[in-house]
Design a protein around this motif. Structure first.
Motif, PDB file in Angstrom:
ATOM      1  N   PRO A 176     -10.127  -2.756  10.474  1.00 34.73           N
ATOM      2  CA  PRO A 176     -10.397  -4.285  11.211  1.00 34.73           C
ATOM      3  C   PRO A 176     -12.195  -4.944  11.967  1.00 34.73           C
ATOM      4  CG  PRO A 176      -9.421  -1.855  12.772  1.00 34.73           C
ATOM      5  CD  PRO A 176     -10.082  -1.780  11.429  1.00 34.73           C
ATOM      6  N   ALA A 177     -12.040  -6.127  11.376  1.00 37.20           N
ATOM      7  CA  ALA A 177     -13.189  -6.309  11.826  1.00 37.20           C
ATOM      8  C   ALA A 177     -13.197  -7.131  13.194  1.00 37.20           C
ATOM      9  CB  ALA A 177     -13.340  -7.710  10.700  1.00 37.20           C
ATOM     10  N   PRO A 178     -14.968  -7.645  14.104  1.00 32.96           N
ATOM     11  CA  PRO A 178     -14.572  -7.779  15.415  1.00 32.96           C
ATOM     12  C   PRO A 178     -14.403  -9.065  15.170  1.00 32.96           C
ATOM     13  CG  PRO A 178     -17.010  -6.926  14.369  1.00 32.96           C
ATOM     14  CD  PRO A 178     -15.929  -7.670  13.492  1.00 32.96           C
ATOM     15  N   ASP A 179     -14.152 -10.453  13.894  1.00 31.56           N
ATOM     16  CA  ASP A 179     -13.455 -11.743  14.802  1.00 31.56           C
ATOM     17  C   ASP A 179     -11.794 -11.267  14.077  1.00 31.56           C
ATOM     18  OD1 ASP A 179     -12.657 -10.601  12.083  1.00 31.56           O
ATOM     19  OD2 ASP A 179     -13.705 -12.017  10.752  1.00 31.56           O
ATOM     20  N   GLY A 180     -11.243 -10.621  14.645  1.00 33.83           N
ATOM     21  CA  GLY A 180      -9.868  -9.712  14.864  1.00 33.83           C
ATOM     22  C   GLY A 180      -9.054  -9.774  12.969  1.00 33.83           C
ATOM     23  N   THR A 181      -9.923 -10.186  11.705  1.00 34.85           N
ATOM     24  CA  THR A 181      -8.827 -10.378  10.429  1.00 34.85           C
ATOM     25  C   THR A 181      -9.192  -7.913  10.311  1.00 34.85           C
ATOM     26  OG1 THR A 181     -11.220 -10.015   9.638  1.00 34.85           O
ATOM     27  CG2 THR A 181      -9.539 -12.298  10.204  1.00 34.85           C
ATOM     28  N   VAL A 182      -8.008  -8.609   9.199  1.00 36.44           N
ATOM     29  CA  VAL A 182      -7.890  -6.559   9.083  1.00 36.44           C
ATOM     30  C   VAL A 182      -8.273  -6.572   7.844  1.00 36.44           C
ATOM     31  CG1 VAL A 182      -6.541  -5.275   8.711  1.00 36.44           C
ATOM     32  CG2 VAL A 182      -6.001  -5.504  10.884  1.00 36.44           C
ATOM     33  N   SER A 183      -8.978  -5.578   6.954  1.00 39.01           N
ATOM     34  CA  SER A 183      -9.109  -5.636   5.278  1.00 39.01           C
ATOM     35  C   SER A 183      -8.668  -4.346   5.246  1.00 39.01           C
ATOM     36  CB  SER A 183     -10.837  -5.381   4.517  1.00 39.01           C
ATOM     37  OG  SER A 183     -11.649  -6.435   5.590  1.00 39.01           O
ATOM     38  N   ILE A 184      -7.432  -4.495   4.288  1.00 35.27           N
ATOM     39  CA  ILE A 184      -7.055  -3.237   3.605  1.00 35.27           C
ATOM     40  C   ILE A 184      -8.267  -3.045   2.691  1.00 35.27           C
ATOM     41  CG2 ILE A 184      -5.095  -2.758   1.666  1.00 35.27           C
ATOM     42  CD1 ILE A 184      -4.301  -4.121   4.504  1.00 35.27           C
ATOM     43  N   VAL A 185      -8.342  -1.442   2.652  1.00 32.13           N
ATOM     44  CA  VAL A 185      -9.536  -0.941   2.305  1.00 32.13           C
ATOM     45  C   VAL A 185      -9.147   0.583   1.776  1.00 32.13           C
ATOM     46  CG1 VAL A 185     -11.107  -1.381   3.861  1.00 32.13           C
ATOM     47  CG2 VAL A 185     -10.073   0.812   4.391  1.00 32.13           C
ATOM     48  N   GLY A 186      -7.693   1.126   1.124  1.00 30.19           N
ATOM     49  CA  GLY A 186      -6.815   1.514   0.785  1.00 30.19           C
ATOM     50  C   GLY A 186      -5.230   1.854   0.764  1.00 30.19           C
ATOM     51  N   VAL A 187      -4.896   2.444   0.022  1.00 29.73           N
ATOM     52  CA  VAL A 187      -3.729   2.964  -0.134  1.00 29.73           C
ATOM     53  C   VAL A 187      -2.530   3.752  -1.021  1.00 29.73           C
ATOM     54  CG1 VAL A 187      -1.661   1.680  -1.613  1.00 29.73           C
ATOM     55  CG2 VAL A 187      -3.395   0.229  -0.649  1.00 29.73           C
ATOM     56  N   ILE A 188      -1.450   4.496  -0.046  1.00 28.47           N
ATOM     57  CA  ILE A 188      -1.258   5.576  -0.531  1.00 28.47           C
ATOM     58  C   ILE A 188       0.784   5.324  -1.266  1.00 28.47           C
ATOM     59  CG2 ILE A 188      -0.312   8.097  -0.304  1.00 28.47           C
ATOM     60  CD1 ILE A 188      -2.909   8.262   1.428  1.00 28.47           C
ATOM     61  N   SER A 189       0.426   5.424  -2.335  1.00 31.87           N
ATOM     62  CA  SER A 189       2.546   4.608  -2.514  1.00 31.87           C
ATOM     63  C   SER A 189       2.907   6.099  -2.808  1.00 31.87           C
ATOM     64  CB  SER A 189       2.031   4.334  -3.823  1.00 31.87           C
ATOM     65  OG  SER A 189       0.981   3.034  -4.023  1.00 31.87           O
ATOM     66  N   ASP A 190       4.065   5.455  -2.799  1.00 32.38           N
ATOM     67  CA  ASP A 190       5.106   6.583  -2.829  1.00 32.38           C
ATOM     68  C   ASP A 190       4.749   8.023  -1.700  1.00 32.38           C
ATOM     69  OD1 ASP A 190       6.758   5.542  -4.773  1.00 32.38           O
ATOM     70  OD2 ASP A 190       4.848   6.523  -6.034  1.00 32.38           O
ATOM     71  N   ILE A 191       4.363   7.762  -0.031  1.00 35.99           N
ATOM     72  CA  ILE A 191       4.542   8.630   0.148  1.00 35.99           C
ATOM     73  C   ILE A 191       5.955   9.727   0.548  1.00 35.99           C
ATOM     74  CG2 ILE A 191       2.400   7.673   2.189  1.00 35.99           C
ATOM     75  CD1 ILE A 191       4.364   6.541   4.007  1.00 35.99           C
ATOM     76  N   ASN A 192       6.078  11.213   0.265  1.00 36.93           N
ATOM     77  CA  ASN A 192       6.825  11.729   0.998  1.00 36.93           C
ATOM     78  C   ASN A 192       7.364  11.850   2.550  1.00 36.93           C
ATOM     79  OD1 ASN A 192       5.424  13.334   2.544  1.00 36.93           O
ATOM     80  ND2 ASN A 192       5.008  14.664   0.475  1.00 36.93           N
ATOM     81  N   GLU A 193       8.572  11.980   2.679  1.00 36.24           N
ATOM     82  CA  GLU A 193       9.084  12.505   3.909  1.00 36.24           C
ATOM     83  C   GLU A 193       8.502  12.783   5.139  1.00 36.24           C
ATOM     84  OE1 GLU A 193      14.018  13.400   5.749  1.00 36.24           O
ATOM     85  OE2 GLU A 193      13.430  13.187   3.848  1.00 36.24           O
ATOM     86  N   ALA A 194       7.841  14.493   5.250  1.00 36.70           N
ATOM     87  CA  ALA A 194       7.154  14.522   5.877  1.00 36.70           C
ATOM     88  C   ALA A 194       6.014  14.151   6.051  1.00 36.70           C
ATOM     89  CB  ALA A 194       6.629  16.237   5.114  1.00 36.70           C
ATOM     90  N   PHE A 195       5.599  12.887   5.504  1.00 41.39           N
ATOM     91  CA  PHE A 195       4.358  11.833   5.510  1.00 41.39           C
ATOM     92  C   PHE A 195       4.257  11.251   6.440  1.00 41.39           C
ATOM     93  CE2 PHE A 195       0.060  10.304   3.756  1.00 41.39           C
ATOM     94  CZ  PHE A 195       0.079   9.971   4.765  1.00 41.39           C
TER      95      PHE A 195
END
Length: 271
Positions: free
Chosen positions: A202-221
């Motif tokens: 999150p940024a102070p101006d209210g915007t959000v930057s995507i900084v990482g991605v995890i694909s195919d997360i399993n059911e436990a996660f």
């Protein structure tokens, strides 16, 4: 004009059998009061055996006489106990349990001490401890105070689990709703799976930057994420409930003040 007839609920009237049941049980409790006074006069400062025996007697009367009694017998007994306790200056509320009444009646102790004894009996009932084995069971648990502490922790843990389960159900429902009407939607290549995790900053101006991605997360996660969201939701629910109760209490207080306001009273009388 057509006459309207209003049905009035008849007040409960105990039968002779109900009164006999209540009288007999109260007589038994009176006998335990005598034993309690003897214990306080002799063994009170020396040992706990007398206390444990009295608690076992209370449990025996409760299990053998009250639990399987008819509803009318139970109502009659509660009425008799309430009258006796009130006469002794003990406050009894509509939601006061009969087990608590038993303890207050027999021990005549202060509220805090009585609640401690009641916790012991509640714990014994929940663990199917018989009256005969109650004294040894209390000793095995480390004494009355230890049983009381463990019971309080258990009740709190159960309340927390219930609140968390409710919050998790809300979170799951929100996720399902968001699948239809997403919180946000953006184009992003290379993301796969039924669910993926986006790490956002999150940024102070209210915007959000995507900084990482995890694909195919399993059911436990996925379930771990739901539990984390549920904990946050449970905390929010608790805060909302506290604020709501605070507002209700304030309104009740202001209503009481207004009702006792001389100006308001004069206006009411004038009306």
């Amino acid at each position: 004009m057509e006459k309207v007839t209003t049905a009035v609920k008849a007040a409960f009237q105990p039968t002779a059998e109900n009164l006999a049941f209540a009288g007999g049980l109260v007589t038994q409790l009176d006998g335990l009061v005598v034993k309690r006074k003897q214990w306080e006069a002799t063994d009170y400062k020396k040992a706990n055996e007398g206390l444990y025996s009295l608690l076992a007697n209370c449990l025996d009367v409760f299990n053998s006489k009250f639990v399987n009694a008819s509803d009318d017998d139970k109502k009659t007994l509660r009425g008799e106990l309430k009258n006796r306790l009130t006469a002794d200056g003990v406050r009894v509320q509509r939601n006061t349990t009969t087990l608590t009444m038993f303890v207050r009646f027999v021990f005549g102790s202060d509220r805090k001490r009585a609640h401690g004894y009641t916790y012991v009996l509640k714990a014994a009932i929940s663990y199917d401890v018989t009256a005969a084995s109650l004294p040894s069971w209390i000793v095995e648990q480390g004494g009355v105070e230890e049983v009381r502490k463990n019971m309080i922790v258990s009740e709190k843990a159960l309340a927390n689990r219930t609140a968390l389960a409710s919050a998790k159900a809300q979170v799951v429902a929100n996720v399902e709703q968001a699948s239809v009407t997403p919180l946000a939607k953006l184009n992003m290549s290379g993301v796969s799976g039924e669910y993926a995790l986006l790490l956002a900053k999150p940024a102070p101006d209210g915007t959000v930057s995507i900084v990482g991605v995890i694909s195919d997360i399993n059911e436990a996660f996925y379930n771990a994420c739901l539990v984390k969201m549920a904990r946050v939701k449970a905390a929010d629910n608790a805060e909302s409930l506290a604020l709501s109760k605070e507002g209700t209490d304030l309104l009740a207080g202001s209503s009481s003040i207004a009702a006792n306001d001389p100006v308001n009273n004069e206006e009411s009388l004038a009306a």
